[in-house]
Design a protein around this motif. Structure first.
Motif, PDB file in Angstrom:
ATOM      1  N   UNK A   1       0.806  -1.215   0.000  1.00 39.65           N
ATOM      2  CA  UNK A   1       0.000   0.000   0.000  1.00 39.65           C
ATOM      3  C   UNK A   1       0.842   1.270   0.000  1.00 39.65           C
ATOM      4  N   UNK A   2       2.161   1.118   0.098  1.00 37.09           N
ATOM      5  CA  UNK A   2       3.040   2.284   0.094  1.00 37.09           C
ATOM      6  C   UNK A   2       3.450   2.568  -1.354  1.00 37.09           C
ATOM      7  N   UNK A   3       3.072   3.730  -1.899  1.00 35.78           N
ATOM      8  CA  UNK A   3       3.297   4.002  -3.331  1.00 35.78           C
ATOM      9  C   UNK A   3       4.731   4.415  -3.638  1.00 35.78           C
ATOM     10  N   UNK A   4       5.666   3.504  -3.449  1.00 34.93           N
ATOM     11  CA  UNK A   4       7.061   3.764  -3.797  1.00 34.93           C
ATOM     12  C   UNK A   4       7.570   2.616  -4.669  1.00 34.93           C
ATOM     13  N   UNK A   5       8.678   2.843  -5.334  1.00 36.10           N
ATOM     14  CA  UNK A   5       9.302   1.825  -6.162  1.00 36.10           C
ATOM     15  C   UNK A   5      10.601   1.375  -5.508  1.00 36.10           C
ATOM     16  N   UNK A   6      10.990   0.152  -5.781  1.00 30.19           N
ATOM     17  CA  UNK A   6      12.189  -0.415  -5.155  1.00 30.19           C
ATOM     18  C   UNK A   6      13.196  -0.834  -6.218  1.00 30.19           C
ATOM     19  N   UNK A   7      14.411  -0.345  -6.064  1.00 32.82           N
ATOM     20  CA  UNK A   7      15.549  -0.807  -6.868  1.00 32.82           C
ATOM     21  C   UNK A   7      16.225  -1.930  -6.089  1.00 32.82           C
ATOM     22  N   UNK A   8      16.430  -3.077  -6.740  1.00 30.05           N
ATOM     23  CA  UNK A   8      17.181  -4.163  -6.117  1.00 30.05           C
ATOM     24  C   UNK A   8      18.467  -4.375  -6.890  1.00 30.05           C
ATOM     25  N   UNK A   9      19.590  -4.219  -6.197  1.00 26.91           N
ATOM     26  CA  UNK A   9      20.910  -4.443  -6.771  1.00 26.91           C
ATOM     27  C   UNK A   9      21.444  -5.748  -6.180  1.00 26.91           C
TER      28      UNK A   9
ATOM     29  N   UNK B   1      14.303  -1.966 -11.476  1.00 28.88           N
ATOM     30  CA  UNK B   1      13.335  -1.236 -10.661  1.00 28.88           C
ATOM     31  C   UNK B   1      12.062  -2.071 -10.552  1.00 28.88           C
ATOM     32  N   UNK B   2      11.528  -2.171  -9.330  1.00 32.23           N
ATOM     33  CA  UNK B   2      10.413  -3.070  -9.040  1.00 32.23           C
ATOM     34  C   UNK B   2       9.260  -2.347  -8.357  1.00 32.23           C
ATOM     35  N   UNK B   3       8.095  -2.981  -8.450  1.00 37.35           N
ATOM     36  CA  UNK B   3       6.965  -2.638  -7.604  1.00 37.35           C
ATOM     37  C   UNK B   3       6.479  -3.916  -6.933  1.00 37.35           C
ATOM     38  N   UNK B   4       5.819  -3.774  -5.792  1.00 34.28           N
ATOM     39  CA  UNK B   4       5.292  -4.951  -5.100  1.00 34.28           C
ATOM     40  C   UNK B   4       4.027  -5.405  -5.801  1.00 34.28           C
ATOM     41  N   UNK B   5       4.026  -6.645  -6.257  1.00 30.57           N
ATOM     42  CA  UNK B   5       2.888  -7.210  -6.980  1.00 30.57           C
ATOM     43  C   UNK B   5       1.836  -7.760  -6.024  1.00 30.57           C
ATOM     44  N   UNK B   6       2.274  -8.481  -4.987  1.00 29.80           N
ATOM     45  CA  UNK B   6       1.344  -9.096  -4.045  1.00 29.80           C
ATOM     46  C   UNK B   6       2.048  -9.298  -2.706  1.00 29.80           C
ATOM     47  N   UNK B   7       1.285  -9.191  -1.635  1.00 38.54           N
ATOM     48  CA  UNK B   7       1.820  -9.410  -0.294  1.00 38.54           C
ATOM     49  C   UNK B   7       0.953 -10.416   0.439  1.00 38.54           C
ATOM     50  N   UNK B   8       1.553 -11.089   1.402  1.00 36.71           N
ATOM     51  CA  UNK B   8       0.824 -12.019   2.261  1.00 36.71           C
ATOM     52  C   UNK B   8       1.367 -11.894   3.679  1.00 36.71           C
ATOM     53  N   UNK B   9       0.550 -11.560   4.659  1.00 32.74           N
ATOM     54  CA  UNK B   9      -0.855 -11.148   4.547  1.00 32.74           C
ATOM     55  C   UNK B   9      -1.008  -9.894   3.674  1.00 32.74           C
ATOM     56  N   UNK B  10      -2.190  -9.719   3.130  1.00 36.71           N
ATOM     57  CA  UNK B  10      -2.419  -8.653   2.168  1.00 36.71           C
ATOM     58  C   UNK B  10      -2.163  -7.265   2.709  1.00 36.71           C
ATOM     59  N   UNK B  11      -2.411  -7.056   3.992  1.00 36.47           N
ATOM     60  CA  UNK B  11      -2.223  -5.738   4.593  1.00 36.47           C
ATOM     61  C   UNK B  11      -0.941  -5.638   5.404  1.00 36.47           C
TER      62      UNK B  11
END
Length: 216
Positions: free
Chosen positions: A7-15, A96-106
């Motif tokens: 739910x946090x609208x940021x993007x993640x770079x993974x190196x 550069x990534x975004x979170x597609x799905x989380x578990x638990x959802x919240x």
């Protein structure tokens, strides 16, 4: 503190750096200096965390950005790039990534260095980036099946914006529970389909957070 949440609208770079055990801490120290002296001063930088694998063979830098535009400005500046500033090591696999799905959802994961978190990175390199949407369909089923697995506190599956990568960021309560899951994975069938579409660099080794930083 680095906060990871769908739910946090940021993007993640993974190196993702591949290294050798006798060089791992030297690489960590180089990344810490780079973060403090260069990275945290860049427009759009939010926070980052450096992870080291317990087997000594990888270091992963997780960097959060406010926007894709900020990230592009940063990587297009060759004078401050990782490749020019972190020398003597293999160049990282960076996307550069975004979170597609989380578990638990919240779920909301807050990570800091020195707290003893046990992190797993499941790394998938898509054979054809055009297949990422189909890959993510199987991913969603795998996440559903692993829900409630003993020892799994939370998991956040990331997709690269260019379609080339997908990475799971999972937090585990113990190495023993993690090993039990690997011995008899509850999501074996969708994982098989995922592996048909991507080269899996899933490692048995867990990681610890050795450094975390936020914007100045």
């Amino acid at each position: 503190m680095v906060t990871i949440s769908k739910d946090k609208p940021v993007l993640a770079e993974l190196d993702i750096f591949v290294t050798q055990p006798d060089q791992q801490w030297l690489l960590v120290d180089s990344l810490v200096a780079y973060t403090q002296n260069i990275l945290k001063q860049q427009p759009g930088y939010i926070a980052s965390a450096i992870h080291r694998s317990f087997d000594g063979f990888r270091v992963i830098n997780y960097v959060q950005w406010q926007s894709q535009e900020d990230y592009q400005v940063y990587i297009n500046n060759q004078e401050i790039s990782l490749a020019t500033q972190i020398t003597g090591f293999f160049n990282p696999d960076s996307h550069l990534y975004e979170i597609f799905i989380s578990e638990p959802g919240d779920s909301r994961l807050e990570i800091t260095a020195g707290k003893g978190e046990l992190i797993n990175f499941g790394i998938f390199k898509l054979k054809d980036p055009a297949n990422q949407p189909r890959f993510l369909e199987f991913t969603a089923e795998a996440i559903r099946q692993i829900s409630g697995q003993p020892g799994l506190i939370t998991t956040h599956f990331h997709r690269s914006l260019d379609g080339a990568r997908a990475i799971n960021y999972g937090l585990w309560s113990s190495q023993e529970e993690y090993a039990k899951m690997n011995a008899n994975p509850p999501m074996a069938e969708p994982l098989l389909q995922m592996k048909s579409l991507a080269n899996n660099e899933f490692q048995m080794s867990l990681y610890e957070v050795v450094f975390a930083e936020i914007a100045a």
